[in-house]
Design a protein around this motif. Structure first.
Motif, PDB file in Angstrom:
ATOM      1  N   PHE A   1      36.745 -20.808  67.976  1.00 43.98           N
ATOM      2  CA  PHE A   1      35.371 -20.742  67.451  1.00 43.98           C
ATOM      3  C   PHE A   1      35.060 -19.391  66.787  1.00 43.98           C
ATOM      4  N   PRO A   2      35.458 -18.254  67.422  1.00 44.11           N
ATOM      5  CA  PRO A   2      35.173 -16.971  66.742  1.00 44.11           C
ATOM      6  C   PRO A   2      35.879 -16.855  65.390  1.00 44.11           C
ATOM      7  N   LEU A   3      37.118 -17.341  65.313  1.00 42.86           N
ATOM      8  CA  LEU A   3      37.846 -17.210  64.046  1.00 42.86           C
ATOM      9  C   LEU A   3      37.343 -18.187  62.986  1.00 42.86           C
ATOM     10  N   LEU A   4      36.583 -19.178  63.413  1.00 47.96           N
ATOM     11  CA  LEU A   4      36.006 -20.130  62.445  1.00 47.96           C
ATOM     12  C   LEU A   4      34.599 -19.720  62.008  1.00 47.96           C
ATOM     13  N   LYS A   5      34.204 -18.509  62.384  1.00 53.99           N
ATOM     14  CA  LYS A   5      32.835 -18.078  62.105  1.00 53.99           C
ATOM     15  C   LYS A   5      32.476 -18.163  60.612  1.00 53.99           C
ATOM     16  N   PRO A   6      33.348 -17.714  59.711  1.00 49.86           N
ATOM     17  CA  PRO A   6      32.982 -17.825  58.279  1.00 49.86           C
ATOM     18  C   PRO A   6      32.765 -19.271  57.852  1.00 49.86           C
TER      19      PRO A   6
ATOM     20  N   ILE B   1      50.594 -18.458  77.190  1.00 44.46           N
ATOM     21  CA  ILE B   1      51.411 -17.635  78.096  1.00 44.46           C
ATOM     22  C   ILE B   1      50.521 -16.904  79.102  1.00 44.46           C
ATOM     23  N   ASP B   2      49.350 -16.471  78.603  1.00 43.08           N
ATOM     24  CA  ASP B   2      48.416 -15.763  79.499  1.00 43.08           C
ATOM     25  C   ASP B   2      47.679 -16.715  80.438  1.00 43.08           C
ATOM     26  N   GLY B   3      47.931 -18.019  80.271  1.00 43.18           N
ATOM     27  CA  GLY B   3      47.316 -18.992  81.178  1.00 43.18           C
ATOM     28  C   GLY B   3      45.887 -19.359  80.856  1.00 43.18           C
ATOM     29  N   ALA B   4      45.467 -19.191  79.590  1.00 41.84           N
ATOM     30  CA  ALA B   4      44.085 -19.525  79.215  1.00 41.84           C
ATOM     31  C   ALA B   4      43.891 -21.033  79.195  1.00 41.84           C
ATOM     32  N   THR B   5      42.754 -21.479  79.685  1.00 46.70           N
ATOM     33  CA  THR B   5      42.450 -22.919  79.657  1.00 46.70           C
ATOM     34  C   THR B   5      42.081 -23.307  78.227  1.00 46.70           C
ATOM     35  N   PRO B   6      42.182 -24.613  77.884  1.00 46.58           N
ATOM     36  CA  PRO B   6      41.795 -25.048  76.522  1.00 46.58           C
ATOM     37  C   PRO B   6      40.348 -24.664  76.195  1.00 46.58           C
ATOM     38  N   PHE B   7      39.481 -24.742  77.218  1.00 47.23           N
ATOM     39  CA  PHE B   7      38.077 -24.398  77.032  1.00 47.23           C
ATOM     40  C   PHE B   7      37.936 -22.933  76.613  1.00 47.23           C
ATOM     41  N   ARG B   8      38.655 -22.075  77.363  1.00 48.89           N
ATOM     42  CA  ARG B   8      38.604 -20.636  77.090  1.00 48.89           C
ATOM     43  C   ARG B   8      39.244 -20.324  75.736  1.00 48.89           C
ATOM     44  N   THR B   9      40.337 -21.039  75.437  1.00 46.56           N
ATOM     45  CA  THR B   9      41.015 -20.823  74.153  1.00 46.56           C
ATOM     46  C   THR B   9      40.079 -21.148  72.996  1.00 46.56           C
ATOM     47  N   PHE B  10      39.322 -22.234  73.179  1.00 40.54           N
ATOM     48  CA  PHE B  10      38.414 -22.644  72.105  1.00 40.54           C
ATOM     49  C   PHE B  10      37.339 -21.578  71.865  1.00 40.54           C
ATOM     50  N   PHE B  11      36.735 -21.113  72.990  1.00 37.68           N
ATOM     51  CA  PHE B  11      35.614 -20.192  72.825  1.00 37.68           C
ATOM     52  C   PHE B  11      36.039 -18.750  72.542  1.00 37.68           C
ATOM     53  N   ARG B  12      37.319 -18.419  72.877  1.00 34.43           N
ATOM     54  CA  ARG B  12      37.751 -17.041  72.655  1.00 34.43           C
ATOM     55  C   ARG B  12      38.572 -16.896  71.371  1.00 34.43           C
ATOM     56  N   ILE B  13      39.180 -17.981  70.913  1.00 35.46           N
ATOM     57  CA  ILE B  13      40.026 -17.871  69.709  1.00 35.46           C
ATOM     58  C   ILE B  13      39.491 -18.735  68.569  1.00 35.46           C
TER      59      ILE B  13
ATOM     60  N   GLY C   1      39.708 -24.192  57.773  1.00 33.36           N
ATOM     61  CA  GLY C   1      39.623 -22.976  58.579  1.00 33.36           C
ATOM     62  C   GLY C   1      40.664 -22.952  59.682  1.00 33.36           C
ATOM     63  N   LEU C   2      40.881 -24.086  60.320  1.00 30.76           N
ATOM     64  CA  LEU C   2      41.863 -24.152  61.416  1.00 30.76           C
ATOM     65  C   LEU C   2      43.268 -23.837  60.915  1.00 30.76           C
ATOM     66  N   ALA C   3      43.555 -24.247  59.695  1.00 30.70           N
ATOM     67  CA  ALA C   3      44.897 -24.022  59.135  1.00 30.70           C
ATOM     68  C   ALA C   3      45.183 -22.539  58.939  1.00 30.70           C
ATOM     69  N   THR C   4      44.120 -21.721  58.889  1.00 34.44           N
ATOM     70  CA  THR C   4      44.337 -20.278  58.661  1.00 34.44           C
ATOM     71  C   THR C   4      44.535 -19.489  59.955  1.00 34.44           C
ATOM     72  N   ILE C   5      44.311 -20.145  61.121  1.00 34.37           N
ATOM     73  CA  ILE C   5      44.464 -19.416  62.394  1.00 34.37           C
ATOM     74  C   ILE C   5      45.945 -19.415  62.795  1.00 34.37           C
ATOM     75  N   PRO C   6      46.549 -18.230  62.980  1.00 32.52           N
ATOM     76  CA  PRO C   6      47.987 -18.168  63.325  1.00 32.52           C
ATOM     77  C   PRO C   6      48.273 -18.849  64.660  1.00 32.52           C
ATOM     78  N   ARG C   7      49.389 -19.572  64.689  1.00 34.74           N
ATOM     79  CA  ARG C   7      49.801 -20.286  65.908  1.00 34.74           C
ATOM     80  C   ARG C   7      50.062 -19.321  67.069  1.00 34.74           C
TER      81      ARG C   7
END
Lengths: 472, 302
Positions: B218-223, B204-216, B190-196
């Motif tokens: 985990f949601p994209l790994l839902k299936p 660039i937007d300054g998101a923390t790793p924690f926020r990146t995980f929960f906003r990008i 699943g991780l391999a399918t998420i675009p870099r």
């Protein structure tokens, strides 16, 4: 110069058209003539090819016909060969007899000790026997389905006695009443494979569960002596516990729980007496009765506070008992003689101060002939042999087994522990293994509840209630 | 073209029939037969829901009489509760362990070797896995107790599978090791399918790793999460072999680690009470059906 008239012009144009048309027609005619020639050639070639094709088809048809004739002849020849081979197999079977399949639980060293018995049968009768390993636990899910389909995986099968009774009653097992003389066997041992006085199985050799095993050299080195009273037994346990390095004085085996049931049965047979053992087996005394509870409270529970080890599964612990580094005593059946490197250094004692008649728990291996065997005559011959003095003498000579056939002489046993065991059991009341006799759900419940008691002795009442709930 | 479609449609039953015949014979018929016999007694008498009543009121299945004693009482809390404990503990542990490992190993060189090593637990036959667990948690020889000794936690040193209060947890924790490979592989795919680019934009937007995980992430790994949850749930409901091998067919000390499928086996092949066993099998089928239908509905919606 006179100008041509309109009529002259028309005539001139018509003449020109006629000339051009004639020339075109002539050219076209010549061209078509070429095509027609080519077409004629093609048709001729096609006709030739069709002729060749017809010849080829006729040739193929001939070949197919030849092949069909040859194949039919070959098939007939093959069918003849098969018939001849089948006839030959029947002739050979008549000459040397069929190959019987025996299914038993023994593997490794135990199998090595069993195979000479089958070899002796082969030498005696000429009937070949192959041996397959299946534990009773593994056979239990297989046999009912096989029986329902009118099949059996073997001709002689070793299995739990209660299973033999149940399936014998249902008609899946050959009745063997009268095939063997029941007076030749230890009292009561064949009752476990009878239903309404009909015998469905045989009793092979078995194992005695006489008590606690110890290493003589370990006792000598530590100044320990075999106890003759309950107080001495408790002192012995304390003395062993005081030896440096000892973790628990008594090693408890586990397996899937049966070693604990053997220990418990020994306590019941010794301090409750053979009658209580029989009553519990028959379900005429309740497990949660005062009599049983007192026995557990007075004799077993006090030893569960560190004298017995937690149940141990792996054989590595037997090493630690044998070399005296962690444990001093080990309760096990007579097959222990095959599990140590120097059986002559083994000693065994029963729990002391047995009230009333002495009894020894004895667990026989039972076998039967399924109703679906293809070779009933030979299978019954093997059945008789395994139950006979001759067959069992071969087995006990290998060590670790006690005969159920009382005609097996003492000198058939290897000298040492086996002979001592056979002598010790002579004249003593034979008690049949309690949980093996009842079987079914009771057995697994008994094992798992004893596992609980061993580590949580305070649960005694609840454990006895749980066992009683599954008792007959 | 239209004629071809009509012809193919007409032939559909023909194409399906080989598989259909096998499914009817070897899946549908046994399932229906199992449900059917669950309404009869062993003597063949119709008893309605009596077998279900017996099963659900038996202490082997549900033993909530003295919850304060927990697993230390005979029958523990009952096989049904033990299965629920499997789901409550094993599911999140194995799922998040796999997810964490997949994320950690995503950009590591030679990660495939590590992943293969972890996945070995998955390809190990569960019977062998059960024996390994039994050995692992043994007091004198097991690696777990050795580890506790090194850490100075001698009070935890014991044969875990021999004690009722720890036997069930020993098997569950051990199974996490065996099952984590599954979620690791699914999440890695699943991780391999998420675009870099998503991560670059977040950076660039300054998101923390924690926020990146929960906003990008985990949601994209839902299936994938859905697949992991469903497959793990089904496995936990029908768990049998690993328990059988690790604690024996009795279900461990006092049946404290008994599970539904093991109890079904004991009733079927120890008591030869196929009717009661069929009732347990039907209950198990119903439970797994709920999970399967939930997943199918979600996938259809997607």
């Amino acid at each position: 110069m006179k100008m041509p008239t309109t009529m002259e012009n028309v005539i001139t144009v018509l003449v020109l058209i006629a000339i051009v048309t004639s020339a075109g027609s002539l050219w076209y005619g010549l061209t078509v003539a070429d095509d027609v020639g080519t077409l004629t050639d093609s048709v001729a070639t096609l006709v030739d090819q069709m002729g060749d094709l017809a010849t080829s088809v006729a040739s193929v048809a001939t070949s197919v016909a030849d092949l069909a004739t040859a194949t039919t002849a070959d098939l007939a020849a093959i069918a003849d060969d098969i018939t001849a081979i089948s006839d030959r197999v029947k002739e050979v079977e008549k000459e040397i007899g069929p190959t019987l399949t025996v299914i038993g639980p023994w593997s490794g060293a135990e199998m090595d000790a069993f195979l000479p018995v089958l070899a002796a049968f082969e030498n005696k009768t000429g009937t070949k026997v192959s041996y397959r390993i299946y534990r009773a636990e593994d056979l239990a899910p297989i046999l009912p389905a096989q029986f329902a389909a009118g099949q059996a995986p073997g001709d002689v099968i070793f299995m739990w006695n209660w299973f033999i009774q149940e399936k014998g009653e249902e008609g899946h097992i050959l009745e063997v009443t009268g095939l063997i003389d029941e007076a030749d066997f230890r009292p009561g041992v064949l009752d476990l494979v009878k239903v309404d006085n009909k015998l469905y199985g045989g009793a092979y050799t078995g194992k005695g569960k006489p008590g606690f095993w110890y290493r003589k050299s370990f006792f000598t080195a530590n100044g320990l002596t075999v106890p003759t009273t309950w107080a001495e037994f408790l002192t012995l346990v304390d003395d062993i516990a005081a030896i440096p390095g000892i973790v628990n004085p008594i090693l408890s085996g586990d397996g899937v729980g049966w070693p604990l049931s053997d220990i418990t049965e020994h306590f019941i047979a010794t301090y409750g007496g053979p009658q209580l053992h029989r009553d519990l087996t028959n379900g005429t005394v309740a497990w949660n009765s005062t009599q049983v509870e007192t026995l557990f409270t007075d004799r077993i529970v006090p030893l569960l506070d560190g004298d017995f080890s937690d149940p141990k599964t792996w054989d590595t612990y037997i090493e630690n008992w044998w070399n005296g580094s962690e444990y001093g005593l080990y309760f096990m059946g007579s097959w222990i003689t095959g599990m140590v490197d120097d059986p002559t250094d083994l000693g065994v004692f029963s729990l002391p101060e047995a009230p009333g008649a002495e009894g020894v728990v004895f667990s026989a291996d039972y076998f039967f002939v399924p109703a679906y065997t293809e070779h009933p005559k030979e299978a019954l011959e093997l059945f008789e042999f395994l139950a006979s003095e001759e067959g069992q003498s071969h087995q006990v000579a290998e060590g670790g087994h006690i005969a159920t056939n009382i005609n097996v002489p003492l000198d058939a046993y290897p000298p040492g522990v086996d002979t001592d065991m056979a002598i010790a059991m002579t004249g003593k009341e034979t008690l049949l293994d309690l949980d093996d006799t009842i079987g079914g759900e009771f057995q697994t419940t008994f094992w798992s509840q004893l596992q609980l008691l061993w580590v949580q002795p305070a649960q005694l009442d609840a454990v006895l209630d749980a066992i009683e709930a599954k008792a007959p | 073209m239209r004629t071809e479609i009509i012809s193919a449609k007409k032939n559909l039953p023909l194409f399906f029939s080989p598989a259909l015949i096998l499914i009817v014979l070897f899946v549908l018929f046994p399932v229906l037969q199992t449900i059917y016999i669950s309404f009869f007694s062993s003597s063949g008498e119709f008893v309605g829901l009596d077998n279900y009543h017996d099963v659900l009121t038996s202490k082997e299945i549900l033993n909530l009489g003295d919850v304060s004693q927990g697993l230390s009482q005979p029958y523990g809390l009952g096989a049904l509760v033990h299965n629920m404990l499997w789901i409550l503990i094993h599911l999140p542990l194995s799922m998040f362990s796999g997810l964490a490992l997949a994320i950690i190993l995503r950009d590591v060189k030679g990660a495939s070797v590590v992943k293969s090593a972890i996945f070995l637990g998955m390809v190990t036959p569960m019977i062998v896995g059960g024996l390994i667990l039994q050995f692992t948690f043994e007091e004198g020889v097991g690696i777990v107790n050795g580890f506790f000794n090194i850490l100075g936690l001698e009070q935890l040193t014991r044969t875990w599978t021999a004690h009722p209060e720890t036997a069930l947890f020993a098997v569950i924790f051990g199974s996490v090791w065996l099952w984590t490979g599954f979620s690791l592989i699914v999440y890695s795919a699943g991780l391999a399918t998420i675009p870099r680019e998503y991560y670059e934009a977040a950076k660039i937007d300054g998101a923390t790793p924690f926020r990146t995980f929960f906003r990008i992430t985990f949601p994209l790994l839902k299936p994938m999460t859905l697949v992991v949850i469903t497959m793990t749930l089904l496995w936990e409901l029908k768990i049998f072999d690993i328990v059988w091998a690790a604690v024996g067919e009795g279900g461990g000390p006092g049946q404290a680690s008994n599970v539904l499928a093991l109890q079904m086996y004991v009733w079927a092949f120890r008591s030869f009470d196929f009717n009661r066993a069929a009732a347990v099998a039907t209950i198990l089928t119903a439970l797994t059906l709920v999970v399967s239908v939930w997943m199918i509905r979600y996938m259809v919606k997607k």
